[in-house]
Scaffold this active site. Sequence first.
Site, mmCIF file in Angstrom:
data_model
loop_
_atom_site.group_PDB
_atom_site.id
_atom_site.type_symbol
_atom_site.label_atom_id
_atom_site.label_comp_id
_atom_site.label_asym_id
_atom_site.label_seq_id
_atom_site.Cartn_x
_atom_site.Cartn_y
_atom_site.Cartn_z
ATOM 1 N NE ARG A 132 -3.922 -2.080 0.163
ATOM 2 C CZ ARG A 132 -5.054 -2.079 0.851
ATOM 3 N NH1 ARG A 132 -5.365 -1.078 1.618
ATOM 4 N NH2 ARG A 132 -5.891 -3.106 0.748
ATOM 5 C CG HIS A 161 -2.419 -1.861 5.906
ATOM 6 N ND1 HIS A 161 -3.793 -1.750 6.016
ATOM 7 C CD2 HIS A 161 -2.040 -0.909 5.025
ATOM 8 C CE1 HIS A 161 -4.220 -0.777 5.222
ATOM 9 N NE2 HIS A 161 -3.185 -0.252 4.604
ATOM 10 C CB CYS A 255 -7.958 -2.044 10.953
ATOM 11 S SG CYS A 255 -6.760 -3.236 10.392
#
Length: 262
Positions: A132, A161, A255
């Site tokens: 990302r 991530h 998250c």
Amino acid sequence: MCPPEHFTVEYAINPWMDTTVAVDSGLALKQWEQLRTTLVNLGHVVHVLDPEPGLPDMVYSANGAFSVDGTVYGARFKYPQRSAEALAHQAFYLAAESWRFVAPEQVNEGEGDFAYLPGAYGGIVLAGYGFRTDPAAHAEAQEALGRPVVSLRLVDPAFYHLDTALAALDDRHVTYYPGAFSPASQRVLAQLFPDAVLADREDAEAFGLNLVSDGRHVILNTEAVAMGHKVRDAGYLPVHVDLSELKRGGGSVKCAVAELRP
Ligand code: ARG
């Protein structure tokens, strides 16, 4: 945090997302509220962002920015489906006035790919790339925040991530799953954090590394039973919260929580 009022899996931008399986939105909201209540009961202040229709991933609020000592490095999402989320986060920080907001030029997904360890080496940032965040954003973050940024290469698409593969347990200690990183990045982590709590693939797949810690309590997904034992053995108090629905979007506790470092 941002409630999953408009949460769906209608596009797939990570391997966890399956658009053919319907999300139970009522359950997602209930589980999210349980996480919010858990944080509040532990004494933390939780601000809530207004969820926006058409932004189904907005519940993953950790991706919207990264703050260190009053400076906020804004996010710039890789995929167009999420790009408008950055504005909602920017508006939150600008409204509070006390923050110095730095708008990014490089693609980066906030705390999804950045972690801060205030007590390690005078305060260092760990940063992920490979899926990302653009590595150019690591240098941009270092200039914005004035802290050394250590670049770590993620190599497993399931752990796209940094916050799916590594977490700060307190101001200076981390836990991570080595297999999510390139061999060279594993070496870097071993050198910087010889006393890290090492997790395995099963822990990472249960989203056990996608945790939030206040240095004493470690809040993590219910499914991550073995990871709970590991953090307890390391001297922390595991607090499990069931976020099975959020896992369908490829995220869990961390998250869903953007940490504010004023
Ligand atoms: N569906 C979201 C995405 O793929 C999940 C983001 C998870 N957030 C996180 N901090 N890892 O972008």
